[in-house]
Design a protein around this motif. Sequence first.
Motif, PDB file in Angstrom:
ATOM      1  N   CYS A  32      62.050 -24.220  31.946  1.00  0.00           N
ATOM      2  CA  CYS A  32      62.141 -22.783  32.192  1.00  0.00           C
ATOM      3  C   CYS A  32      61.494 -22.054  31.019  1.00  0.00           C
ATOM      4  O   CYS A  32      61.914 -22.213  29.873  1.00  0.00           O
ATOM      5  N   LYS A  33      60.476 -21.257  31.329  1.00  0.00           N
ATOM      6  CA  LYS A  33      59.745 -20.547  30.288  1.00  0.00           C
ATOM      7  C   LYS A  33      59.755 -19.050  30.549  1.00  0.00           C
ATOM      8  O   LYS A  33      60.004 -18.599  31.668  1.00  0.00           O
ATOM      9  N   CYS A  34      59.462 -18.319  29.486  1.00  0.00           N
ATOM     10  CA  CYS A  34      59.355 -16.868  29.612  1.00  0.00           C
ATOM     11  C   CYS A  34      57.974 -16.495  30.152  1.00  0.00           C
ATOM     12  O   CYS A  34      56.985 -17.169  29.893  1.00  0.00           O
ATOM     13  N   MET A  35      57.944 -15.427  30.904  1.00  0.00           N
ATOM     14  CA  MET A  35      56.670 -14.912  31.395  1.00  0.00           C
ATOM     15  C   MET A  35      55.837 -14.392  30.223  1.00  0.00           C
ATOM     16  O   MET A  35      56.370 -14.161  29.141  1.00  0.00           O
ATOM     17  N   PRO A  36      54.508 -14.235  30.443  1.00  0.00           N
ATOM     18  CA  PRO A  36      53.669 -13.678  29.377  1.00  0.00           C
ATOM     19  C   PRO A  36      54.208 -12.336  28.887  1.00  0.00           C
ATOM     20  O   PRO A  36      54.769 -11.547  29.655  1.00  0.00           O
ATOM     21  N   ASN A  37      54.050 -12.086  27.592  1.00  0.00           N
ATOM     22  CA  ASN A  37      54.510 -10.873  26.907  1.00  0.00           C
ATOM     23  C   ASN A  37      56.021 -10.858  26.689  1.00  0.00           C
ATOM     24  O   ASN A  37      56.595  -9.808  26.386  1.00  0.00           O
ATOM     25  N   PHE A  38      56.657 -12.056  26.821  1.00  0.00           N
ATOM     26  CA  PHE A  38      58.079 -12.182  26.537  1.00  0.00           C
ATOM     27  C   PHE A  38      58.311 -13.405  25.659  1.00  0.00           C
ATOM     28  O   PHE A  38      57.533 -14.357  25.676  1.00  0.00           O
ATOM     29  N   LEU A  39      59.408 -13.369  24.897  1.00  0.00           N
ATOM     30  CA  LEU A  39      59.723 -14.432  23.951  1.00  0.00           C
ATOM     31  C   LEU A  39      61.163 -14.879  24.160  1.00  0.00           C
ATOM     32  O   LEU A  39      62.060 -14.054  24.361  1.00  0.00           O
ATOM     33  N   MET A  40      61.379 -16.222  24.114  1.00  0.00           N
ATOM     34  CA  MET A  40      62.713 -16.771  24.325  1.00  0.00           C
ATOM     35  C   MET A  40      63.550 -16.635  23.055  1.00  0.00           C
ATOM     36  O   MET A  40      63.186 -17.136  22.004  1.00  0.00           O
ATOM     37  N   GLU A  41      64.669 -15.949  23.182  1.00  0.00           N
ATOM     38  CA  GLU A  41      65.622 -15.809  22.086  1.00  0.00           C
ATOM     39  C   GLU A  41      67.026 -15.984  22.638  1.00  0.00           C
ATOM     40  O   GLU A  41      67.477 -15.181  23.466  1.00  0.00           O
TER      41      GLU A  41
ATOM     42  N   PRO B  52      61.161  -8.769  25.253  1.00  0.00           N
ATOM     43  CA  PRO B  52      59.769  -8.322  25.074  1.00  0.00           C
ATOM     44  C   PRO B  52      59.223  -8.711  23.697  1.00  0.00           C
ATOM     45  O   PRO B  52      59.968  -8.817  22.722  1.00  0.00           O
ATOM     46  N   CYS B  53      57.926  -8.921  23.643  1.00  0.00           N
ATOM     47  CA  CYS B  53      57.272  -9.284  22.385  1.00  0.00           C
ATOM     48  C   CYS B  53      57.395  -8.147  21.374  1.00  0.00           C
ATOM     49  O   CYS B  53      57.430  -6.968  21.740  1.00  0.00           O
ATOM     50  N   PRO B  54      57.441  -8.471  20.073  1.00  0.00           N
ATOM     51  CA  PRO B  54      57.418  -7.425  19.040  1.00  0.00           C
ATOM     52  C   PRO B  54      56.133  -6.617  19.115  1.00  0.00           C
ATOM     53  O   PRO B  54      55.135  -7.055  19.704  1.00  0.00           O
ATOM     54  N   VAL B  55      56.143  -5.444  18.520  1.00  0.00           N
ATOM     55  CA  VAL B  55      54.964  -4.574  18.521  1.00  0.00           C
ATOM     56  C   VAL B  55      53.778  -5.300  17.880  1.00  0.00           C
ATOM     57  O   VAL B  55      53.898  -5.871  16.802  1.00  0.00           O
ATOM     58  N   GLY B  56      52.665  -5.298  18.584  1.00  0.00           N
ATOM     59  CA  GLY B  56      51.458  -5.936  18.058  1.00  0.00           C
ATOM     60  C   GLY B  56      51.236  -7.340  18.583  1.00  0.00           C
ATOM     61  O   GLY B  56      50.183  -7.924  18.340  1.00  0.00           O
ATOM     62  N   TYR B  57      52.203  -7.910  19.309  1.00  0.00           N
ATOM     63  CA  TYR B  57      52.074  -9.274  19.827  1.00  0.00           C
ATOM     64  C   TYR B  57      52.107  -9.245  21.347  1.00  0.00           C
ATOM     65  O   TYR B  57      52.715  -8.369  21.967  1.00  0.00           O
ATOM     66  N   ALA B  58      51.449 -10.249  21.958  1.00  0.00           N
ATOM     67  CA  ALA B  58      51.389 -10.324  23.420  1.00  0.00           C
ATOM     68  C   ALA B  58      51.074 -11.758  23.827  1.00  0.00           C
ATOM     69  O   ALA B  58      50.947 -12.657  22.990  1.00  0.00           O
ATOM     70  N   GLY B  59      50.951 -11.981  25.143  1.00  0.00           N
ATOM     71  CA  GLY B  59      50.582 -13.293  25.666  1.00  0.00           C
ATOM     72  C   GLY B  59      51.763 -14.228  25.802  1.00  0.00           C
ATOM     73  O   GLY B  59      52.921 -13.850  25.670  1.00  0.00           O
TER      74      GLY B  59
END
Length: 358
Positions: A217-226, A232-239
């Motif tokens: 199970c993975k996160c969609m693009p522009n999201f991070l597993m925590e 959502p990704c921090p400001v300045g990060y994506a993909g």
Amino acid sequence: MSCVFVPVNSCDRDSCGISSARCVALHRNFYCLCQYGFYYSNKDCHKGKMFPGFITLNVPYSDRVQVVDSMEYEQVFVNVTEFFESAFKESDFGQTVIVKIEALTEGRSSLTTGIMNVTVINLFKENSTETNETVYSAIIPAINSTNYVSEYRVATFCAAFNCDAQTTDCVESTFPECVCKDSFSKTEWDVRSCSDCSNCSANANKFCEKENGIPTCKCMPNFLMESDTCVPCPVGYAGVDCNNNRELILIIVGTVFGAIILALAIAVTVVSVRAKTKQDPEKKRLIKSGYSNPSASDERQTTMFPRVKTTSGHANPGYQPNNPYAMHSPDRGRFSERDDDLYGISREPEGFRLQNRY
């Protein structure tokens, strides 16, 4: 014997008759394989009594035996099938099915002299009276009469059913059940494995993907597993996994250039203001010398033109003016008045004429 010697690529729609058996092509031959718990005989699949087990072979292991249509696999298949047919020739034996071939792991019993381990299922007729003890008793004499097989061990049904160990836990039974481990789930076509992710919903910004054959199970693009949550990704990060920092680089570069432009604008403004307020040194010297600005209301303001100092209104009667034209000359009485002072202009009907004033 279930193996039929025919030309290569001989499997077709009629190879195994009208039964539900599947045709498996070997290097030069093929055999018909029924579903778990059934054996193939007389162009049909029959329900059988199963006895799973392990045998150790006195032959070198090769990765080629994992390829079903290779010559190495076919050799193992033929030799193992002939061995068990010979051992059970006095019984109601149906078929031997090879489930898995693997290299013998280290640390095995010293009684094992082979280096290849084969998991098999020996099937007899459904109403057979055979037991694990009678099957074992029939195999031992066959081992003693050959150098090909060195050992036989009874196996569990789970070992023969071959559930996926990475995604399932096998529940022992004649017909085992492969139960999904935590975080995994089955699809409609799953029997021995779980190829889907549980609790992996698009509403939670997640999707299921296989990594090395294991659903993850993975996160969609522009999201991070925590903490098992996709944020959502921090400001300045994506993909994917927020590994793309191109946006951050653009923000930093834009900020730096903005600061430089602002600094240049401030510097230009300061220089321009200073240039307007800066006075010429010569002008400052003239101001100190006493020049005043006649257009200003304050007499103390300076100008480029000097004041003329006079004696008018001076309290000191002995003061002598600096202006030579204003001084009384002692010889002034010696000189006659100018001609302009002796004559005046009189108006007459004919015009104007000069006349003596005195």
